[in-house]
Scaffold this motif. Structure first.
Motif, PDB file in Angstrom:
ATOM      1  N   LEU A  31       0.830  -1.214   0.000  1.00 40.74           N
ATOM      2  CA  LEU A  31       0.000   0.000   0.000  1.00 40.74           C
ATOM      3  C   LEU A  31       0.860   1.257   0.000  1.00 40.74           C
ATOM      4  O   LEU A  31       0.493   2.262  -0.611  1.00 40.74           O
ATOM      5  CB  LEU A  31      -0.918   0.003   1.231  1.00 40.74           C
ATOM      6  CG  LEU A  31      -1.958  -1.119   1.300  1.00 40.74           C
ATOM      7  CD1 LEU A  31      -2.616  -1.138   2.674  1.00 40.74           C
ATOM      8  CD2 LEU A  31      -3.015  -0.932   0.213  1.00 40.74           C
ATOM      9  N   ASP A  32       1.993   1.206   0.699  1.00 35.44           N
ATOM     10  CA  ASP A  32       2.858   2.387   0.801  1.00 35.44           C
ATOM     11  C   ASP A  32       4.315   1.943   0.921  1.00 35.44           C
ATOM     12  O   ASP A  32       4.819   1.708   2.024  1.00 35.44           O
ATOM     13  CB  ASP A  32       2.468   3.224   2.019  1.00 35.44           C
ATOM     14  CG  ASP A  32       3.329   4.483   2.136  1.00 35.44           C
ATOM     15  OD1 ASP A  32       4.110   4.768   1.207  1.00 35.44           O
ATOM     16  OD2 ASP A  32       3.217   5.186   3.169  1.00 35.44           O
ATOM     17  N   PRO A  33       5.027   1.833  -0.210  1.00 32.32           N
ATOM     18  CA  PRO A  33       6.435   1.423  -0.162  1.00 32.32           C
ATOM     19  C   PRO A  33       7.344   2.441   0.531  1.00 32.32           C
ATOM     20  O   PRO A  33       8.496   2.135   0.813  1.00 32.32           O
ATOM     21  CB  PRO A  33       6.817   1.284  -1.649  1.00 32.32           C
ATOM     22  CG  PRO A  33       5.529   1.215  -2.381  1.00 32.32           C
ATOM     23  CD  PRO A  33       4.552   2.018  -1.593  1.00 32.32           C
ATOM     24  N   HIS A  34       6.845   3.654   0.792  1.00 31.20           N
ATOM     25  CA  HIS A  34       7.641   4.687   1.439  1.00 31.20           C
ATOM     26  C   HIS A  34       7.453   4.719   2.952  1.00 31.20           C
ATOM     27  O   HIS A  34       7.990   5.597   3.621  1.00 31.20           O
ATOM     28  CB  HIS A  34       7.275   6.067   0.885  1.00 31.20           C
ATOM     29  CG  HIS A  34       7.586   6.246  -0.568  1.00 31.20           C
ATOM     30  ND1 HIS A  34       6.767   5.742  -1.564  1.00 31.20           N
ATOM     31  CD2 HIS A  34       8.614   6.859  -1.196  1.00 31.20           C
ATOM     32  CE1 HIS A  34       7.287   6.054  -2.745  1.00 31.20           C
ATOM     33  NE2 HIS A  34       8.402   6.726  -2.546  1.00 31.20           N
ATOM     34  N   HIS A  35       6.702   3.793   3.505  1.00 31.14           N
ATOM     35  CA  HIS A  35       6.389   3.815   4.937  1.00 31.14           C
ATOM     36  C   HIS A  35       7.620   3.385   5.731  1.00 31.14           C
ATOM     37  O   HIS A  35       7.987   2.215   5.762  1.00 31.14           O
ATOM     38  CB  HIS A  35       5.202   2.893   5.230  1.00 31.14           C
ATOM     39  CG  HIS A  35       4.532   3.159   6.535  1.00 31.14           C
ATOM     40  ND1 HIS A  35       5.143   2.919   7.742  1.00 31.14           N
ATOM     41  CD2 HIS A  35       3.296   3.664   6.824  1.00 31.14           C
ATOM     42  CE1 HIS A  35       4.315   3.240   8.726  1.00 31.14           C
ATOM     43  NE2 HIS A  35       3.182   3.692   8.198  1.00 31.14           N
ATOM     44  N   GLU A  36       8.231   4.347   6.408  1.00 27.27           N
ATOM     45  CA  GLU A  36       9.509   4.098   7.063  1.00 27.27           C
ATOM     46  C   GLU A  36       9.409   3.027   8.146  1.00 27.27           C
ATOM     47  O   GLU A  36      10.255   2.136   8.235  1.00 27.27           O
ATOM     48  CB  GLU A  36      10.038   5.397   7.672  1.00 27.27           C
ATOM     49  CG  GLU A  36      11.398   5.244   8.344  1.00 27.27           C
ATOM     50  CD  GLU A  36      11.891   6.554   8.932  1.00 27.27           C
ATOM     51  OE1 GLU A  36      12.938   6.522   9.600  1.00 27.27           O
ATOM     52  OE2 GLU A  36      11.225   7.594   8.741  1.00 27.27           O
ATOM     53  N   ASP A  37       8.392   3.102   9.006  1.00 29.28           N
ATOM     54  CA  ASP A  37       8.275   2.134  10.103  1.00 29.28           C
ATOM     55  C   ASP A  37       8.036   0.720   9.595  1.00 29.28           C
ATOM     56  O   ASP A  37       8.540  -0.255  10.176  1.00 29.28           O
ATOM     57  CB  ASP A  37       7.142   2.544  11.047  1.00 29.28           C
ATOM     58  CG  ASP A  37       7.488   3.773  11.876  1.00 29.28           C
ATOM     59  OD1 ASP A  37       8.697   4.029  12.069  1.00 29.28           O
ATOM     60  OD2 ASP A  37       6.566   4.483  12.313  1.00 29.28           O
ATOM     61  N   LEU A  38       7.271   0.596   8.519  1.00 26.99           N
ATOM     62  CA  LEU A  38       7.055  -0.732   7.939  1.00 26.99           C
ATOM     63  C   LEU A  38       8.360  -1.304   7.382  1.00 26.99           C
ATOM     64  O   LEU A  38       8.671  -2.485   7.593  1.00 26.99           O
ATOM     65  CB  LEU A  38       6.005  -0.661   6.831  1.00 26.99           C
ATOM     66  CG  LEU A  38       4.540  -0.608   7.262  1.00 26.99           C
ATOM     67  CD1 LEU A  38       3.647  -0.272   6.081  1.00 26.99           C
ATOM     68  CD2 LEU A  38       4.104  -1.929   7.899  1.00 26.99           C
ATOM     69  N   VAL A  39       9.125  -0.489   6.676  1.00 27.85           N
ATOM     70  CA  VAL A  39      10.384  -0.966   6.088  1.00 27.85           C
ATOM     71  C   VAL A  39      11.374  -1.341   7.182  1.00 27.85           C
ATOM     72  O   VAL A  39      12.013  -2.397   7.138  1.00 27.85           O
ATOM     73  CB  VAL A  39      10.983   0.096   5.145  1.00 27.85           C
ATOM     74  CG1 VAL A  39      12.336  -0.368   4.620  1.00 27.85           C
ATOM     75  CG2 VAL A  39      10.051   0.352   3.980  1.00 27.85           C
TER      76      VAL A  39
END
Length: 484
Positions: A173-181
């Motif tokens: 959904l959001d490849p830019h999501h820092e916490d997910l990465v």
């Protein structure tokens, strides 16, 4: 729009940019207006928590939120923010109570549900946190924050597979999501999947190179990848497997033709291994360059480990008894090879296949799963492409090792069968010769001797056919290795 609302909008814009001090200064008109005071107090608390230009002001932030609750005791946002601050202060029980109230006031809100899930994790209620996070996903399956909560709850339950699925679902959904990465990178690192963790950390560094968690993490994964590369280059063997360099020697006595074909295959294998070495070095250079740019340092690197001692045959060579091959019309043993040595060569190749398959699996997973991450031109895309290349090369090597080992094993069986037949034919002929000395039916025993000779010739022909099949299989393996 009045000045108070304008001031609140300006302050929010500053906060979104991370300019917390300026956001605090811009809030003054909004704090003074009854219409905007509640929202302004909530924003002020957020700014106080994040403004690192002064000593952290959690207690002041808590007082600010409580003032906001004084204006609106039914504000789910304020209760949620209060839970966040209390959690920060280590007051887990109070935080859980505040988060529970926030979720009661806004039971379908992803922010309130994710905060409640965080508090439940902290309060050692992992199963409750899991159910709350699932409710957040159901409330809004398109909000990455819900999947972050689900991943954290899964990790609290020690369910790494479910956590990884949740991280990747959020990243789609959001490849830019820092916490997910960062969460995914940490999970992969903990799960000893270093190359996948490296790619995730690289993605995190592209999203936010100023992240305080990156220098140490990248330094550690950089070290692990260096040791992984050294392990690939050394490829140490246990004592029950022959060195690759001895394989042609093991085959030389059994079949010079097979030995020549295998030697040519081994040369091609070394060429592909060299390509893997170069790709590994390229990947490490990409990681190292970016790691250094964010302040990471390579840990002290140990000297390469000692090579394992060269394999020697576990049993001494036995000197065969003298045999009279002239009885079969042959000058010497027609099949002097050793199926035992051929099997040793096959065992060595199978060991190489297993070691190569281990690496291939690492790179195969990394090359196919990294697409959830932010991939850009430059270091990101190149790193991912390198992992694909290494996977392709190691897959080819694994297939070549196994195909050659299978061909040698098949030849070994045929060689042993042919040798057994020749030995039996020799005993048959020797018995016939002994009978010729004393028996009166000399013509009949001479026929027996010739039948034994024919049996030996048939056995040699079977050996030659098996040898030709093995050579053909090895050369086909070589063709496929080079074509790949």
């Amino acid at each position: 729009m009045n000045n108070a609302k304008k001031a609140l909008i300006i302050a929010r814009n500053y906060a979104e940019l991370g300019r917390w001090k300026e956001a605090l200064d811009a809030l003054a008109p909004a704090l003074a207006s009854e219409e905007t005071a509640h929202d302004a107090l909530c924003l002020r608390a957020v700014c106080l928590l994040n403004d690192d230009s002064v000593f952290p002001q959690e207690k002041r932030a808590l007082e600010t939120v409580e003032s906001a609750l004084g204006l609106d005791p039914y504000s789910a946002r304020a209760h949620c923010l209060r839970a966040h601050i209390l959690l920060w202060l280590g007051r887990t029980g109070a935080a859980l109570k505040a988060a529970t109230e926030a979720a009661r006031l806004d039971p379908d809100g992803v922010p309130t549900l994710t905060m409640l899930s965080r508090c439940q994790i902290k309060a050692c209620r992992a199963d409750d946190a899991w159910r709350t996070a699932q409710a957040a996903v159901e409330a809004d399956p398109h909000d990455p924050a819900a999947y972050l909560a689900l991943a954290r709850a899964a990790r609290a339950r020690r369910d790494l597979q479910e956590a990884e699925r949740a991280y990747r679902a959020g990243l789609r959904l959001d490849p830019h999501h820092e916490d997910l990465v960062l969460g995914l990178a940490d999970l992969l690192y903990v799960d000893s999947r270093q190359w996948e963790a490296a790619e995730a950390y690289l993605a995190a560094a592209r999203i936010n190179p100023r992240s305080g968690t990156l220098p140490k993490a990248l330094g550690e994964v950089w070290f692990l990848l260096r040791t992984s590369r050294e392990g690939w280059q050394r490829n140490p063997r246990p004592m029950d497997a022959p060195q690759v360099e001895r394989i042609d020697e093991l085959l030389a006595a059994s079949s010079p033709r097979i030995e020549a074909a295998v030697r040519e295959l081994l040369v091609a294998i070394v060429e592909v291994r060299t390509e893997v070495d170069e790709a590994l070095e390229q990947a490490l250079n990409i990681l190292g360059t970016l790691a250094e740019s964010v302040g990471a340092h390579l840990f002290d690197y140990p000297a390469p480990g000692k090579m394992m001692p060269a394999f020697d045959h576990p049993m001494p060579e036995l000197i065969p008894p003298e045999k009279n091959w002239h009885i079969l019309g042959m000058k010497a043993d027609p099949l002097p090879g050793s199926s035992y040595h051929v099997n040793l060569a096959a065992a060595g190749l199978r060991y190489d296949a297993e070691r190569t398959a281990e690496y291939g699996e690492q790179f195969g997973t990394a090359a196919t799963t990294g697409t959830d991450l932010l991939l850009e031109d430059g270091d990101g895309q190149n790193f991912h492409e390198i992992l694909r290349v290494i996977h392709a090369r190691t897959t080819r090597l694994d297939a070549a090792y196994r195909a050659c080992a299978d061909a040698l094993s098949a030849f070994s069986g045929s060689l042993q069968a042919a040798q057994d037949q020749v030995e039996a034919a020799l005993r048959w002929a020797e018995d016939a010769v002994r009978q010729l000395e004393y028996a009166q039916e000399k013509e009949e025993w001479e026929k027996e001797r010739h039948q034994a000779i024919d049996a030996a010739i048939d056995a040699v022909a079977c050996y030659e056919e098996a040898e030709a099949r093995c050579v053909q299989a090895v050369r086909e393996t070589l063709r496929q290795l080079r074509a790949g």
